[in-house]
Design a protein around this motif. Structure first.
Motif, mmCIF file in Angstrom:
data_model
loop_
_atom_site.group_PDB
_atom_site.id
_atom_site.type_symbol
_atom_site.label_atom_id
_atom_site.label_comp_id
_atom_site.label_asym_id
_atom_site.label_seq_id
_atom_site.Cartn_x
_atom_site.Cartn_y
_atom_site.Cartn_z
ATOM 1 N N MET A 139 -11.290 1.828 -0.386
ATOM 2 C CA MET A 139 -10.111 2.020 -1.210
ATOM 3 C C MET A 139 -8.868 1.473 -0.511
ATOM 4 O O MET A 139 -8.014 0.903 -1.147
ATOM 5 C CB MET A 139 -9.964 3.514 -1.500
ATOM 6 N N ASN A 140 -8.768 1.642 0.798
ATOM 7 C CA ASN A 140 -7.616 1.169 1.549
ATOM 8 C C ASN A 140 -7.503 -0.357 1.485
ATOM 9 O O ASN A 140 -6.411 -0.897 1.406
ATOM 10 C CB ASN A 140 -7.723 1.646 3.001
ATOM 11 N N ALA A 141 -8.643 -1.054 1.534
ATOM 12 C CA ALA A 141 -8.635 -2.519 1.461
ATOM 13 C C ALA A 141 -8.096 -2.985 0.114
ATOM 14 O O ALA A 141 -7.373 -3.978 0.033
ATOM 15 C CB ALA A 141 -10.039 -3.057 1.696
ATOM 16 N N ALA A 142 -8.414 -2.274 -0.955
ATOM 17 C CA ALA A 142 -7.922 -2.636 -2.284
ATOM 18 C C ALA A 142 -6.407 -2.477 -2.358
ATOM 19 O O ALA A 142 -5.714 -3.311 -2.962
ATOM 20 C CB ALA A 142 -8.600 -1.781 -3.346
ATOM 21 N N LEU A 143 -5.879 -1.427 -1.745
ATOM 22 C CA LEU A 143 -4.431 -1.228 -1.742
ATOM 23 C C LEU A 143 -3.729 -2.316 -0.933
ATOM 24 O O LEU A 143 -2.667 -2.805 -1.328
ATOM 25 C CB LEU A 143 -4.091 0.152 -1.191
ATOM 26 N N GLU A 144 -4.313 -2.688 0.186
ATOM 27 C CA GLU A 144 -3.734 -3.760 0.993
ATOM 28 C C GLU A 144 -3.742 -5.080 0.234
ATOM 29 O O GLU A 144 -2.787 -5.848 0.282
ATOM 30 C CB GLU A 144 -4.498 -3.897 2.308
ATOM 31 N N TRP A 145 -4.836 -5.342 -0.500
ATOM 32 C CA TRP A 145 -4.917 -6.562 -1.290
ATOM 33 C C TRP A 145 -3.843 -6.572 -2.380
ATOM 34 O O TRP A 145 -3.178 -7.576 -2.606
ATOM 35 C CB TRP A 145 -6.299 -6.695 -1.927
ATOM 36 N N ALA A 146 -3.637 -5.445 -3.050
ATOM 37 C CA ALA A 146 -2.631 -5.354 -4.110
ATOM 38 C C ALA A 146 -1.224 -5.532 -3.540
ATOM 39 O O ALA A 146 -0.384 -6.205 -4.148
ATOM 40 C CB ALA A 146 -2.747 -4.014 -4.839
ATOM 41 N N ALA A 147 -0.953 -4.985 -2.387
ATOM 42 C CA ALA A 147 0.362 -5.145 -1.763
ATOM 43 C C ALA A 147 0.581 -6.596 -1.366
ATOM 44 O O ALA A 147 1.674 -7.141 -1.529
ATOM 45 C CB ALA A 147 0.486 -4.231 -0.554
ATOM 46 N N GLY A 148 -0.441 -7.243 -0.864
ATOM 47 C CA GLY A 148 -0.342 -8.651 -0.506
ATOM 48 C C GLY A 148 -0.146 -9.540 -1.726
ATOM 49 O O GLY A 148 0.563 -10.531 -1.677
ATOM 50 N N LEU A 149 -0.754 -9.178 -2.824
ATOM 51 C CA LEU A 149 -0.619 -9.944 -4.058
ATOM 52 C C LEU A 149 0.823 -9.914 -4.540
ATOM 53 O O LEU A 149 1.371 -10.933 -4.945
ATOM 54 C CB LEU A 149 -1.552 -9.377 -5.131
ATOM 55 N N ASP A 150 1.458 -8.766 -4.473
ATOM 56 C CA ASP A 150 2.852 -8.666 -4.881
ATOM 57 C C ASP A 150 3.740 -9.557 -4.019
ATOM 58 O O ASP A 150 4.630 -10.224 -4.527
ATOM 59 C CB ASP A 150 3.339 -7.226 -4.794
ATOM 60 N N THR A 151 3.496 -9.601 -2.744
ATOM 61 C CA THR A 151 4.287 -10.429 -1.845
ATOM 62 C C THR A 151 4.088 -11.900 -2.166
ATOM 63 O O THR A 151 5.046 -12.673 -2.211
ATOM 64 C CB THR A 151 3.886 -10.154 -0.381
ATOM 65 N N ARG A 152 2.855 -12.288 -2.432
ATOM 66 C CA ARG A 152 2.585 -13.693 -2.769
ATOM 67 C C ARG A 152 3.271 -14.074 -4.064
ATOM 68 O O ARG A 152 3.804 -15.175 -4.184
ATOM 69 C CB ARG A 152 1.086 -13.934 -2.854
ATOM 70 N N TRP A 153 3.253 -13.186 -5.053
ATOM 71 C CA TRP A 153 3.916 -13.482 -6.333
ATOM 72 C C TRP A 153 5.417 -13.610 -6.137
ATOM 73 O O TRP A 153 6.062 -14.471 -6.739
ATOM 74 C CB TRP A 153 3.604 -12.413 -7.373
#
Length: 72
Positions: free
Chosen positions: A1-15
């Motif tokens: 679950m933690n990896a999914a949250l990190e991925w979502a946070a990284g996606l926002d930064t990339r956008w």
């Protein structure tokens, strides 16, 4: 679950970075369109900006035609 949250946070930064890059390219293109540069130079600069979207606007701001302090 933690990896999914990190991925979502990284996606926002990339956008956010992608949106900033698009805005920078559009702003540089706008400045080129209304600059005093000859037509061929405008086409060349816009081509550089779209082929090199990160470096192109920086090159325009550094190397592009400068407005005189008296013109503003």
């Amino acid at each position: 679950m933690n990896a999914a949250l990190e991925w979502a946070a990284g996606l926002d930064t990339r956008w956010m970075l992608a949106a900033l890059l698009v805005a920078l390219n559009l702003w540089a293109t706008w400045l080129i369109a209304f600059s005093g540069a000859p037509g061929r130079e405008k086409v060349l600069w816009v081509t550089v900006i779209f082929l090199c979207p990160i470096v192109g606007p920086v090159l325009w701001f550094v190397l592009g035609p400068k407005r005189s302090m008296l013109e503003s």
